[in-house]
Scaffold this motif. Sequence first.
Motif: not given
Ligand code: UDX
Length: 419
Positions: A131-132, A134, A190, A235, A237, A242-243, A246, A308-309, A398
């Motif tokens: 579940f990590l 990035e 997952k 989550f 925001n 999202f991108g 995953c 992507f973040k 953002r």
């Molecule tokens: C995600 C899951 O959080 C993690 O548990 C899993 O193991 C892998 O997929 P990750 O892809 O690293 O992790 O990114 P995450 O922090 O979840 O963010 C995903 C995307 O959502 C990013 O593009 C981020 O900018 C966007 N995001 C996140 C938003 O647009 N708004 C939010 O409030 C939070």
Amino acid sequence: MAKLGHEVVAVDVDHERIAVLAAGRAPFFEPGLPELLTESLATGRLSFTTEIQDVAGADVHFICVGTPQLEAEFAADMRFVDAAFEDLMPHLRPGSVVAGKSTVPVGTAERLAARLGEAAPGATLVWNPEFLREGFAVKDTLHPSRMVYGVPEGDDGARAIAILDEVYAATLADGTPLVVTDYATAQLVKVAANSFLATKISFINAMAELCEVTGADVKALADAIGHDDRIGRKFLNAGLGFGGGCLPKDIRAFMARAGELGADQTLTFLREVDSINTRRRVRMVTLAREELDGSLDDKRIAVLGASFKPNSDDVRDSPALDVASQLQLQGAVVTVTDPHALANAKAKNPLLTYVARTEEAVADADLVMLLTEWDEYVALDPRKLAGIVSGRRILDGRNALDRAKWRDAGWSYRALGRH
Ligand code: UDX
């Protein structure tokens, strides 16, 4: 795993990657990883190889390879998991434990366990999803929010649980919650978690669309509903959506798998989650055009952020890079900057112009767009930038900037879901 005290052999088919790791360098940007790598290599407990037979003596084998989206389909590409599994099988012995970490379509573990039964009798498969996040990979690995073991019934399952408990002894001693369950549940956990997170983001982005037509403020809305701890502020925001490697591909693979299982109606809402998400990118381009008096032609746009973040150099399905490309395709002269993702961005989209320094990117820009909220962009001083741009226009993709500060410095500030 080496940090937890184990002896670890890491194998990959990518010779270059293994050489970089063996030399103590992280092949991608991840805060804390280089230090951890150096520390673990120095203990002598961690080694890297491209030879699968080097793992033959291990008690536990983790399969951690990727499951990207297939080219022209929603489903996951299972070639890497299958190849790793087949390569490993001749090196297993009775009592070996194989732990699947990859995000897979539910049913994969059952299929692999059957194959293991034929080709490596006495070895046991467990499903142990990862579940990590990035940017927080080290912290999330050493101190996970929870652990899940998907195990078969009976003695094999009990033995596998005991072995995994030993592997994770330090983590469990920290009080990390553990859920022991069957294969199907472990695999579903997952994709269910990632689908929920994606849904949460798209929910607030749908609210942002409504805020745009009503004059409401999505940030205040998120704060207000987030105070209800049944909802929670994390989550929520709103912004470009999202991108990454995953969330987007996981919700698509989940829909594809549900279809195969005859439950296609069940996840149709994820189609909407996906389209709300991509609509935000389109909206961002529209906002840019509006700010530039109706035409992008030959307008100079500075894009802050390509990953992507923040805290990642990953550009897979990056909303920022997608928007930058769209702007360029529609006639704008786009300059992209990012603290760590430029090399990956260049490899993915060589046609955009990239510069390393923020000041260089924004020099003479008609419009500045914050698309990935790296700390250094959030901390930018609008008064300083005012002197080098051609037009004081900022779009906050953002909802990360201090709106009042930018407006006070004479900028036109616009964001998604706010006025
Ligand atoms: C995600 C899951 O959080 C993690 O548990 C899993 O193991 C892998 O997929 P990750 O892809 O690293 O992790 O990114 P995450 O922090 O979840 O963010 C995903 C995307 O959502 C990013 O593009 C981020 O900018 C966007 N995001 C996140 C938003 O647009 N708004 C939010 O409030 C939070």
